[in-house]
Design a protein around this motif. Sequence first.
Motif, PDB file in Angstrom:
ATOM      1  N   UNK A  47       5.372   5.057  -9.843  1.00  0.00           N
ATOM      2  CA  UNK A  47       5.225   3.665  -9.429  1.00  0.00           C
ATOM      3  C   UNK A  47       5.061   3.552  -7.914  1.00  0.00           C
ATOM      4  N   UNK A  48       5.749   4.429  -7.188  1.00  0.00           N
ATOM      5  CA  UNK A  48       5.574   4.459  -5.731  1.00  0.00           C
ATOM      6  C   UNK A  48       4.152   4.878  -5.377  1.00  0.00           C
ATOM      7  N   UNK A  49       3.643   5.899  -6.062  1.00  0.00           N
ATOM      8  CA  UNK A  49       2.270   6.352  -5.819  1.00  0.00           C
ATOM      9  C   UNK A  49       1.277   5.256  -6.173  1.00  0.00           C
ATOM     10  N   UNK A  50       1.530   4.521  -7.252  1.00  0.00           N
ATOM     11  CA  UNK A  50       0.629   3.449  -7.656  1.00  0.00           C
ATOM     12  C   UNK A  50       0.583   2.335  -6.622  1.00  0.00           C
ATOM     13  N   UNK A  51       1.701   2.066  -5.965  1.00  0.00           N
ATOM     14  CA  UNK A  51       1.679   1.059  -4.893  1.00  0.00           C
ATOM     15  C   UNK A  51       0.842   1.549  -3.713  1.00  0.00           C
TER      16      UNK A  51
ATOM     17  N   UNK B 202       6.084  -6.838 -10.894  1.00  0.00           N
ATOM     18  CA  UNK B 202       7.049  -7.382 -11.846  1.00  0.00           C
ATOM     19  C   UNK B 202       7.773  -6.265 -12.595  1.00  0.00           C
ATOM     20  N   UNK B 203       7.021  -5.276 -13.087  1.00  0.00           N
ATOM     21  CA  UNK B 203       7.635  -4.160 -13.804  1.00  0.00           C
ATOM     22  C   UNK B 203       8.555  -3.368 -12.886  1.00  0.00           C
ATOM     23  N   UNK B 204       8.095  -3.140 -11.673  1.00  0.00           N
ATOM     24  CA  UNK B 204       8.887  -2.374 -10.717  1.00  0.00           C
ATOM     25  C   UNK B 204      10.192  -3.083 -10.385  1.00  0.00           C
ATOM     26  N   UNK B 205      10.146  -4.408 -10.203  1.00  0.00           N
ATOM     27  CA  UNK B 205      11.347  -5.169  -9.860  1.00  0.00           C
ATOM     28  C   UNK B 205      12.372  -5.102 -10.987  1.00  0.00           C
ATOM     29  N   UNK B 206      11.921  -5.282 -12.228  1.00  0.00           N
ATOM     30  CA  UNK B 206      12.846  -5.197 -13.360  1.00  0.00           C
ATOM     31  C   UNK B 206      13.470  -3.818 -13.456  1.00  0.00           C
ATOM     32  N   UNK B 207      12.665  -2.797 -13.281  1.00  0.00           N
ATOM     33  CA  UNK B 207      13.152  -1.416 -13.356  1.00  0.00           C
ATOM     34  C   UNK B 207      14.189  -1.139 -12.269  1.00  0.00           C
TER      35      UNK B 207
ATOM     36  N   UNK C 245      -1.959  -6.488  -8.789  1.00  0.00           N
ATOM     37  CA  UNK C 245      -0.726  -6.091  -8.108  1.00  0.00           C
ATOM     38  C   UNK C 245       0.527  -6.763  -8.671  1.00  0.00           C
ATOM     39  N   UNK C 246       0.430  -8.034  -9.063  1.00  0.00           N
ATOM     40  CA  UNK C 246       1.628  -8.754  -9.496  1.00  0.00           C
ATOM     41  C   UNK C 246       2.259  -8.160 -10.756  1.00  0.00           C
TER      42      UNK C 246
END
Length: 304
Positions: A113-117, A244-249, A239-240
């Motif tokens: 997820x960091x790489x995807x950002x 959203x997925x990252x924040x929940x995780x 991006x949103x």
Amino acid sequence: MPNSSSISEFLLLPLADTRQLQLLHFWLLLGIYLAALLGNGLISTAVACDQRLHTPMYFFLLNLALLDLGCISTTLPKAMANALWDTRAISYAGCAAQLFLFLFFMSAEFSLLTIMSYDRYVAICKPLHYGTLMDSRACATMAAAAWGAGVLHSLMHTVSTFSLPLCQGNVVNQFFCEIPQILKLSCSESNLREVVFIIFSISLGFGCFFFIVVSYVQIFMAVLMMPSEQGRHKAFSTCLPHLAVLSLFLITAFFVYLKPPSVSSPFLDLTVSLLYSVVPPTLNPIIYSMRNREIKHALRMVLQ
């Protein structure tokens, strides 16, 4: 009191007290599991089969789908089996394997997820350099680094946790083997090393989170300056969902490892663990495919 050498199995937290509720939870978890398998499986198939989706963003999405499949397959099948057969037991080796695999998939997913950002930052803020910075070799290297980091992180914690002497019984107050619950079974004076490892991991997690926040701040600043409303809409729609997925995780995972013991309860621990271990792998395919025209077109082609 039992010690780790005399413990051959652990007793997991039952999802319900009555037989009827256990069967209800079994069918509910089965539905969630099948939905996650179907969604992530379709995304994996679509990205692998459609040549138009062989781009860095969809390559990372394919890796995310595979990690989600592994993550949810580590916890839910055992919970479903326990609910169906009215048992709580998991072997010592099975618990260690479950903890290792769960940490591996979750750690690798957080790295991915960091790489995807970073991928979205380069695509939106440095579009002229995107082909150079995110070529096939760079993408493969970053994906391999995410999987490798997951292995090393999981191995470190699993070895450290299961090398501790356990003198508080064998009842794990969770529906799967989780580090905070295993630490509660250890002798209080002997778990300092694993606590240090957890603090180190949380520090790395906050570092990745800071990198992600900085990336998205720059992304949103660049998006707001776009003259085309269609371009802004496409950037935000990409991006949103990721944010959203990252924040929940992150919120739920950090809560599990940072909450004080005074606010701990079986129901709260179960709810939060479900939110960070089951919900993201199930929602990821829905979030990424519902508003993505390319994915939906590829899925239609696959289904036909």
